[in-house]
Every structure is written in structure tokens, then in C-alpha cells.
Design a protein around this motif. Structure first.
Motif, PDB file in Angstrom:
ATOM      1  N   ASN A   1      -0.319  10.266   0.020  1.00 51.44           N
ATOM      2  CA  ASN A   1      -0.590  11.650  -0.241  1.00 51.44           C
ATOM      3  C   ASN A   1      -1.874  11.812  -1.371  1.00 51.44           C
ATOM      4  O   ASN A   1      -0.572  11.553  -2.677  1.00 51.44           O
ATOM      5  CB  ASN A   1       0.275  12.734  -0.748  1.00 51.44           C
ATOM      6  N   PRO A   2      -2.850  12.231  -1.504  1.00 44.94           N
ATOM      7  CA  PRO A   2      -3.641  12.627  -2.300  1.00 44.94           C
ATOM      8  C   PRO A   2      -3.647  13.778  -2.968  1.00 44.94           C
ATOM      9  O   PRO A   2      -3.645  13.559  -4.571  1.00 44.94           O
ATOM     10  CB  PRO A   2      -4.574  12.126  -1.855  1.00 44.94           C
ATOM     11  N   TYR A   3      -2.957  14.013  -2.523  1.00 40.64           N
ATOM     12  CA  TYR A   3      -2.824  15.808  -3.415  1.00 40.64           C
ATOM     13  C   TYR A   3      -1.556  15.509  -4.298  1.00 40.64           C
ATOM     14  O   TYR A   3      -1.846  16.698  -5.323  1.00 40.64           O
ATOM     15  CB  TYR A   3      -2.179  16.364  -2.131  1.00 40.64           C
TER      16      TYR A   3
ATOM     17  N   ALA B   1      -7.522   7.195  -1.864  1.00 40.18           N
ATOM     18  CA  ALA B   1      -6.794   6.779  -2.315  1.00 40.18           C
ATOM     19  C   ALA B   1      -6.122   6.066  -3.933  1.00 40.18           C
ATOM     20  O   ALA B   1      -5.139   6.526  -4.268  1.00 40.18           O
ATOM     21  CB  ALA B   1      -7.176   4.263  -2.000  1.00 40.18           C
ATOM     22  N   ALA B   2      -7.263   6.562  -4.971  1.00 35.39           N
ATOM     23  CA  ALA B   2      -7.325   7.036  -6.014  1.00 35.39           C
ATOM     24  C   ALA B   2      -6.454   7.801  -6.649  1.00 35.39           C
ATOM     25  O   ALA B   2      -5.381   7.457  -7.502  1.00 35.39           O
ATOM     26  CB  ALA B   2      -9.036   6.492  -6.702  1.00 35.39           C
ATOM     27  N   LEU B   3      -6.449   8.725  -6.307  1.00 35.08           N
ATOM     28  CA  LEU B   3      -5.729   9.521  -6.568  1.00 35.08           C
ATOM     29  C   LEU B   3      -4.257   9.875  -5.857  1.00 35.08           C
ATOM     30  O   LEU B   3      -3.275  10.367  -5.663  1.00 35.08           O
ATOM     31  CB  LEU B   3      -6.281  11.095  -5.543  1.00 35.08           C
ATOM     32  N   ALA B   4      -3.905   8.876  -4.883  1.00 39.27           N
ATOM     33  CA  ALA B   4      -3.250   8.855  -4.221  1.00 39.27           C
ATOM     34  C   ALA B   4      -2.225   8.185  -5.426  1.00 39.27           C
ATOM     35  O   ALA B   4      -1.145   8.207  -5.474  1.00 39.27           O
ATOM     36  CB  ALA B   4      -2.584   8.175  -3.112  1.00 39.27           C
ATOM     37  N   ASP B   5      -2.438   7.376  -6.590  1.00 34.89           N
ATOM     38  CA  ASP B   5      -2.593   6.277  -7.487  1.00 34.89           C
ATOM     39  C   ASP B   5      -2.544   7.170  -8.497  1.00 34.89           C
ATOM     40  O   ASP B   5      -2.287   6.288  -8.780  1.00 34.89           O
ATOM     41  CB  ASP B   5      -3.075   5.314  -7.424  1.00 34.89           C
ATOM     42  N   ASP B   6      -2.835   8.448  -8.239  1.00 33.25           N
ATOM     43  CA  ASP B   6      -2.855   9.304  -9.824  1.00 33.25           C
ATOM     44  C   ASP B   6      -3.904   8.467 -10.652  1.00 33.25           C
ATOM     45  O   ASP B   6      -3.344   8.578 -11.786  1.00 33.25           O
ATOM     46  CB  ASP B   6      -1.144   9.270 -10.247  1.00 33.25           C
TER      47      ASP B   6
END
Length: 219
Positions: A201-203, A91-96
């Protein structure tokens, strides 16, 4: 002479009666033993069934190396905190947000150290140790690179493959969805696990937040 014959005939009849009596007693004893064995077997099976949880089947139970019963449903519950940390990471990576991703990865390392393996069978312990070592390595990389989100995402790709193996082998207390992004890693693709069918998408984060499709549901 007649008296002797009469006495001999009585002896023969007495012996026949005795033999018939012994045979009858033997048959009754064998029948009783068989009945007792059946009762013991039924009692043991009933005891095992009584030890199962409501709604649980014999397929939910596995045997460990010492032939003691292991409740397979406890394995997934034991991994709940680790699963939550992983979901927070994606979730954190999806939020950049590389900072929150690093924090979630650090929590994953801590959760790995707290996993209770006492309920695992011998084979499960070995399998878990192998997967946990890989998870720890990638989680540590993500935790140490809060300022380099692309590096974090590279390790999420590797970490997700190991986490997928963990969930498939040990189960999940709630449904987990495997979501595939075909664009990541020079169009080679990569997947992540989600607690929802909604694609985040976290990528790629906000750049391509909804890029991906659900490929599998794991229960």
C-alpha cells in the motif's frame, strides 16, 4: 426466284450466327471481369494478412483518420518507460521514501515528453494529450514535495485515476493490477496500479502495508 429465296435464307442464318457469337463473347468477357475482381480482392486481403505479426489478429489492428492501418500493440510498448516510472513511484511511497518518490515522479514527467505519438490515430492523440496533461500536473506536484509525503500521496490518488484511464485506453504490454485501499481518504477509498498481485500500500506505507485488495487485472 428460288435462288433469291435461298440467298435470303442464308443471310438470315448468317445474322443469327453472328448475334449468337456476340452474345457468347459478351458473356465470356463479363465472367472474366468478375473473376479478375475476385482475384484482386483476394490478393488485397492476403496482402493485409501477410502484413500482420505472428499471433496477431485483425482485432489488434485499428484504422487511423487517414484510413491507414495502425498496430495497436505498439501503443502499450510505447508507454513502457512511463509505466515503469509509475511503479517505482508507488513502490517508493510504500517504503515511506518521499525522496525516491519525487525522483520517480520526475522521471514520469520526462517519459511523458518522450512518448512517440506517430503511431496514434487522430482520436488517440487527442485523448492522450488530455490524460498526459493531468499526469504531468500531478507528477510535478509529487516531484516538488519530497519532504511532504502526505501531499505526495494525495496527488498519487489523483494521478492513479488518470494512469488507469491511460492503461485502459492504450493497453499494457504486461498485466497490470488495480488494487483498492478502502481506508484511505477518510474511508472513501483510493486505488493504485501494480505490476504484481502482492499488496504493498503506497497510501499508508509500513503503517498498513498490506491493506488493499486486487479489483481488476488489465492486459
Amino acid at each position: 426466284m428460288k435462288l433469291i429465296l435461298i440467298i435470303n435464307n442464308l443471310k438470315i442464318k448468317t445474322m443469327k450466327i453472328a448475334v449468337i457469337g456476340l452474345l457468347t463473347i459478351g458473356a465470356l468477357t463479363l465472367s472474366a471481369c468478375t473473376e479478375n475482381k475476385e482475384k484482386t480482392s483476394n490478393t488485397t486481403m492476403q496482402h493485409d494478412m501477410n502484413g500482420m505479426k505472428e499471433g496477431e489478429t485483425m482485432e489488434d489492428m485499428s484504422m487511423n483518420a487517414n484510413m491507414t492501418v495502425v498496430d495497436a500493440t505498439k501503443s502499450s510498448a510505447n508507454l513502457d518507460d512511463l509505466t515503469l516510472n509509475y511503479m517505482q513511484l508507488t513502490a517508493a511511497l510504500a517504503d515511506d521514501d518521499g525522496g525516491k518518490a519525487a525522483s520517480a515522479a520526475k522521471n514520469m514527467v520526462q517519459s511523458l515528453a518522450k512518448i512517440d505519438q506517430s503511431n496514434f490515430a487522430a482520436e488517440q492523440k487527442k485523448e492522450y494529450a488530455d490524460i498526459a496533461a493531468e499526469l504531468k500536473e500531478h507528477a510535478e506536484h509529487i516531484a516538488e514535495n519530497a519532504g511532504n509525503i502526505e501531499h505526495q500521496r494525495e496527488h498519487l490518488d489523483l494521478l492513479s485515476a488518470d494512469f488507469y484511464d491511460l492503461v485502459k485506453d492504450f493497453g499494457a504490454s504486461k498485466p497490470v493490477y488495480k488494487v483498492f485501499c478502502p481506508m484511505y481518504n477518510e474511508s472513501k477509498g483510493a486505488f493504485w496500479l501494480s505490476s504484481s498481485k502482492e499488496v504493498k500500500n503506497p497510501y499508508y506505507g509500513k503503517e498498513m502495508l498490506t491493506c488493499g485488495e486486487v479489483q481488476e487485472e488489465i492486459k
